[in-house]
Design a protein around this motif. Structure first.
Motif, PDB file in Angstrom:
ATOM      1  N   ILE A 226      -5.225  11.040  -4.768  1.00 49.96           N
ATOM      2  CA  ILE A 226      -5.480  10.408  -3.473  1.00 49.96           C
ATOM      3  C   ILE A 226      -5.679   8.900  -3.641  1.00 49.96           C
ATOM      4  O   ILE A 226      -6.434   8.264  -2.911  1.00 49.96           O
ATOM      5  CB  ILE A 226      -6.677  11.046  -2.748  1.00 49.96           C
ATOM      6  N   GLN A 227      -4.977   8.338  -4.631  1.00 53.29           N
ATOM      7  CA  GLN A 227      -5.083   6.907  -4.876  1.00 53.29           C
ATOM      8  C   GLN A 227      -4.652   6.083  -3.663  1.00 53.29           C
ATOM      9  O   GLN A 227      -5.149   4.966  -3.466  1.00 53.29           O
ATOM     10  CB  GLN A 227      -4.270   6.511  -6.113  1.00 53.29           C
ATOM     11  N   ASP A 228      -3.762   6.613  -2.843  1.00 52.97           N
ATOM     12  CA  ASP A 228      -3.322   5.878  -1.656  1.00 52.97           C
ATOM     13  C   ASP A 228      -4.488   5.615  -0.709  1.00 52.97           C
ATOM     14  O   ASP A 228      -4.716   4.480  -0.268  1.00 52.97           O
ATOM     15  CB  ASP A 228      -2.231   6.664  -0.912  1.00 52.97           C
ATOM     16  N   ALA A 229      -5.234   6.672  -0.396  1.00 49.56           N
ATOM     17  CA  ALA A 229      -6.370   6.533   0.510  1.00 49.56           C
ATOM     18  C   ALA A 229      -7.497   5.736  -0.148  1.00 49.56           C
ATOM     19  O   ALA A 229      -8.200   4.966   0.527  1.00 49.56           O
ATOM     20  CB  ALA A 229      -6.868   7.908   0.935  1.00 49.56           C
ATOM     21  N   SER A 230      -7.687   5.892  -1.442  1.00 44.63           N
ATOM     22  CA  SER A 230      -8.724   5.140  -2.154  1.00 44.63           C
ATOM     23  C   SER A 230      -8.433   3.639  -2.095  1.00 44.63           C
ATOM     24  O   SER A 230      -9.342   2.819  -1.922  1.00 44.63           O
ATOM     25  CB  SER A 230      -8.814   5.596  -3.607  1.00 44.63           C
ATOM     26  N   TYR A 231      -7.178   3.290  -2.248  1.00 40.28           N
ATOM     27  CA  TYR A 231      -6.763   1.886  -2.158  1.00 40.28           C
ATOM     28  C   TYR A 231      -7.090   1.311  -0.775  1.00 40.28           C
ATOM     29  O   TYR A 231      -7.646   0.211  -0.663  1.00 40.28           O
ATOM     30  CB  TYR A 231      -5.266   1.796  -2.447  1.00 40.28           C
ATOM     31  N   LEU A 232      -6.790   2.058   0.267  1.00 35.95           N
ATOM     32  CA  LEU A 232      -7.065   1.583   1.632  1.00 35.95           C
ATOM     33  C   LEU A 232      -8.566   1.437   1.875  1.00 35.95           C
ATOM     34  O   LEU A 232      -9.003   0.487   2.533  1.00 35.95           O
ATOM     35  CB  LEU A 232      -6.459   2.548   2.649  1.00 35.95           C
ATOM     36  N   SER A 233      -9.354   2.364   1.328  1.00 42.45           N
ATOM     37  CA  SER A 233     -10.805   2.254   1.493  1.00 42.45           C
ATOM     38  C   SER A 233     -11.334   1.020   0.768  1.00 42.45           C
ATOM     39  O   SER A 233     -12.325   0.414   1.185  1.00 42.45           O
ATOM     40  CB  SER A 233     -11.507   3.522   0.990  1.00 42.45           C
ATOM     41  N   GLY A 234     -10.670   0.633  -0.314  1.00 39.25           N
ATOM     42  CA  GLY A 234     -11.057  -0.566  -1.045  1.00 39.25           C
ATOM     43  C   GLY A 234     -10.821  -1.832  -0.236  1.00 39.25           C
ATOM     44  O   GLY A 234     -11.613  -2.786  -0.310  1.00 39.25           O
ATOM     45  N   ILE A 235      -9.746  -1.856   0.532  1.00 40.03           N
ATOM     46  CA  ILE A 235      -9.474  -3.010   1.400  1.00 40.03           C
ATOM     47  C   ILE A 235     -10.638  -3.224   2.358  1.00 40.03           C
ATOM     48  O   ILE A 235     -11.100  -4.350   2.574  1.00 40.03           O
ATOM     49  CB  ILE A 235      -8.159  -2.800   2.172  1.00 40.03           C
ATOM     50  N   ILE A 236     -11.137  -2.134   2.918  1.00 39.82           N
ATOM     51  CA  ILE A 236     -12.264  -2.216   3.851  1.00 39.82           C
ATOM     52  C   ILE A 236     -13.532  -2.657   3.125  1.00 39.82           C
ATOM     53  O   ILE A 236     -14.286  -3.507   3.618  1.00 39.82           O
ATOM     54  CB  ILE A 236     -12.470  -0.859   4.552  1.00 39.82           C
TER      55      ILE A 236
END
Length: 340
Positions: free
Chosen positions: A143-153
């Motif tokens: 789920i690296q895709d969603a983890s990356y997006l959460s990092g942006i936030i």
């Protein structure tokens, strides 16, 4: 990856309609026969079903059972020393598909699969499929895709530019999510430093909380909560947290800003379909956790709606669209992350 096709044998006779005759189930008939009856599915968990990672598998299995596709039973809190025995018992009982997590019992689990070649196994593993176990497919929560997006936030919300990260063990399934999260943070706060720690347990909330307290005392104003207990520390200290695998914002409405969610349904549904079609084989099911496959997503902002900078949300939307279209790929880095 093995190219050998694995076909489950029914160990039962097919009744030949009005004539009442019966014939032995042959590989070409298995898919049609299985499609009209429930599969017997068993799951083996080493932790409680409430634990983040396992809960997603449990939810997906219950959903399939509610649809009438499978009969589902499970064992939780199974110790590593007892795992092989439980796995053999479910295999001997004639379950069509056995799901589990064999990160600490790889060889023992694969030996069971070799001993029961007519059973399909879908196992969480850090290793790829192997030719000597053509009936054992592997998965992991990519789920690296969603983890990356959460990092942006997270990068848009940190003021101290110091983020704490508490994980269970430094294994690939944890490491890749941490790296992806850090990459996302750097999109909006490139000068952020990270404190990284592992507690050596999959389920020890008190230890995770204690570790988080230490990182907060060292300046972290946002915590990456890979384990239960971290958000409790963040709540008590009045700082923010980012969730992982499940959405814990309902329990921490003023603490958890965003969460990377894992959806196990695409993984399990693909396995069920292949068993029913007589096409199950040793494959890597990790891709079913990718965002473009519906295997992960970013949780709704909920109580933090309107509190995250719009520029960050615009970037999240842009990157999410690019991920789903295949125009952008989040790097998969399985190496152990270090503090910076």
């Amino acid at each position: 990856m093995s190219n050998k096709s694995f076909t489950t044998t029914r160990r039962r006779l097919l009744k030949a309609g009005a004539a009442g005759a019966s014939v032995l189930a042959m590989p070409g008939l298995i898919g049609r026969a299985a499609a009209q009856e429930k599969l017997k599915v068993a799951a083996i968990y080493t932790v409680p079903v409430e634990q983040q990672w396992v809960s997603r598998i449990h939810i997906a299995a219950n959903a399939a059972a509610e649809r009438g596709e499978i009969e589902y039973v499970f064992s939780e809190n199974t110790s590593n020393s007892d795992y092989e025995r439980v796995m053999r018992e479910y295999s001997e009982a004639g379950h069509d598909l056995i799901v589990g997590e064999i990160f600490a019992v790889e060889e023992a689990a694969r030996q069971v699969a070799r001993d029961y070649p007519d059973t399909a196994y879908l196992m969480g593993s850090s290793f790829l499929p192997q030719d000597d176990t053509p009936n054992l497919a592997v998965f992991d929560n990519y789920i690296q895709d969603a983890s990356y997006l959460s990092g942006i936030i997270a990068g848009a919300m940190t003021e101290s530019k110091n983020i704490g990260m508490v994980g269970g063990f430094p294994i690939p399934e944890v490491n890749r999510l941490m790296h992806a999260f850090m990459a996302g943070v750097r999109e909006t706060a490139p000068d952020t430093t990270f404190q990284v720690a592992f507690i050596g347990s999959w389920f020890d909330p008190p230890k995770a909380k204690e570790t988080a307290f230490a990182q907060i005392d060292a300046g972290a104003d946002i915590m990456y909560a890979e384990r239960f207990g971290v958000s409790d520390a963040a709540k008590e200290k009045g700082i923010l947290a980012i969730g992982n695998v499940i959405d814990t914002q309902p329990d921490y409405p003023d603490t958890v800003v965003a969460s990377a969610l894992w959806h196990f349904e695409p993984t399990l549904d693909a396995a069920i379909a292949k068993v029913k079609a007589g096409e199950f084989k040793a494959e890597n099911y990790g891709l079913y956790s990718f965002m473009k496959e519906g295997g992960c997503s970013l949780a709704p902002l909920g109580t933090f709606e309107g509190k995250v900078p719009q520029e960050a949300l615009d970037l999240v939307a842009e990157k999410e669209a690019a991920i789903k279209s295949g125009d952008f790929t989040v790097e998969i880095n399985d190496e152990e992350p270090k503090s910076s």
